[in-house]
Design an enzyme around this catalytic site. Sequence first.
Site, short mmCIF file in Angstrom:
data_model
loop_
_atom_site.label_atom_id
_atom_site.label_comp_id
_atom_site.label_asym_id
_atom_site.label_seq_id
_atom_site.Cartn_x
_atom_site.Cartn_y
_atom_site.Cartn_z
CB THR A 77 6.55 40.49 10.50
OG1 THR A 77 7.87 40.73 9.90
CG2 THR A 77 6.22 42.01 10.94
CG HIS A 132 6.25 49.23 5.34
ND1 HIS A 132 4.93 48.76 5.40
CD2 HIS A 132 6.32 49.09 6.77
CE1 HIS A 132 4.27 48.57 6.50
NE2 HIS A 132 5.41 48.90 7.38
CG HIS A 133 11.60 50.27 4.58
ND1 HIS A 133 12.37 49.27 4.29
CD2 HIS A 133 10.90 50.11 5.71
CE1 HIS A 133 12.22 48.28 5.52
NE2 HIS A 133 11.38 48.72 6.39
CE LYS A 136 6.73 45.11 6.40
NZ LYS A 136 7.30 44.42 7.17
#
EC number: 1.17.1.8
Length: 247
Positions: A77, A132-133, A136
Site C-alpha cells: 500500500t 483490520h488486524h 497493519k
Amino acid sequence: MKVAVLGARGRMGAEACRAVEAADGLDLVAGLDVDDQLADLRAAGAEVVIDFTHPDAVLDNLRFCIENGINAVVGTTGFTPERLDQVRGWLADAPKVGVLIAPNFSVGAVLMMRFAEQAARFFPSVEVIELHHPRKADAPSGTAARTAELISAARQQAGLGEVPDATTQEVAGARGARVADVPVHSVRLSGLVAHQEVLFGGEDETLTLRHDSMARTSFMPGVVLGARMVGERPGLTVGLEHYLDLD
Ligand SMILES: NC(=O)C1=CN([C@@H]2O[C@H](COP(=O)(O)OP(=O)(O)OC[C@H]3O[C@@H](n4cnc5c(N)ncnc54)[C@H](OP(=O)(O)O)[C@@H]3O)[C@@H](O)[C@H]2O)C=CC1
Ligand SMILES: O=C(O)C1=N[C@H](C(=O)O)C[C@H](O)C1
C-alpha cells in the site's frame, strides 16, 4: 514463468510463495526479505516480481524492477497520486515492462469497490469503515482510500455536493478522516484479517456493502492471475478490476 516474491517472510509474502509454488506454469525462483539484495532478482532470472513489503520500501523495489526489465505485481500500500506518477515516469523509459498495483487482490473486495462506485450517485450520505488486524502498517487501508476516491469521483460526476454532516467534533478524530471528502474510519482489532463496510444513506433508507477476507488465501487467486497476466500488459495498471471481466 519465473516469479520472485519480495517480503517473502511476511504474512502476505509467505502466502504468495505458497500460491506461486502451487500454481501451474509459475516457478518460484526467489523469496527475498528485508536483509536480501535486490540484485538476487537478476541472478535468479526473475521475470515477474510480487511485492508485499512496506510502503517505505516498495518504491525502491519497483524502480529496480522497472530498470531491470522485470514485470511487477504490487500489493503493498501507500500509493498516492504522486507516487503513481513517479512509477509512470520510470515506465516511460521501459515501455515493455508491465506493473500492476492493486489495492486489494481479493475478487470480493474488487466487486465491493465496483458496487460502491455504482451506488455512490444515488445516496447523499456515505461513510467507509475499514477493519483490520492490529499489526497493519498503515491507516487508512489502501482499499478504503481507493474506495473513497471512486465514490468521490462518482459523486462529483453526479453533481452531489458535500456529505451532509452538522456535527462538531468534541474530540479530534471522532468523525474519522476525510479521504477525497469521504469520511473513512479505521478499526484495528485482534482476531480480524481484512474487512470493509461502505454505508450509504438516503431518504428513509440505507444500503450497507460489506466485504470480509477471513484469511490471506482470499487474495491469492488475484495475485496468481496478476503474475500470469502482467507481462502481457505493458505500462501501469492500477486495480485488479482491469484484469477481470466485470462488465
Ligand atoms: N493488495 C492486497 O490485496 C493486500 C495488500 N497488503 C499490503 O501488503 C503489505 C504487506 O503486508 P503484510 O504481509 O501484512 O506485512 P508484513 O509486515 O507481515 O510483511 C512485510 C514483509 O516485508 C519485509 N520487508 C520490509 N522491507 C523490505 C524490503 N525492502 N525488501 C524486502 N522485504 C522487506 C518485512 O520485513 P520486516 O518485518 O523485518 O520489516 C516483512 O517480512 C502492506 O502494505 C499491506 O497493506 C496486505 C494484504 C493484501
Ligand atoms: O494490511 C493488510 O492486511 C491489507 N492491506 C490492504 C489494504 O491496505 O487495503 C488490503 C487488505 O485490506 C489487507
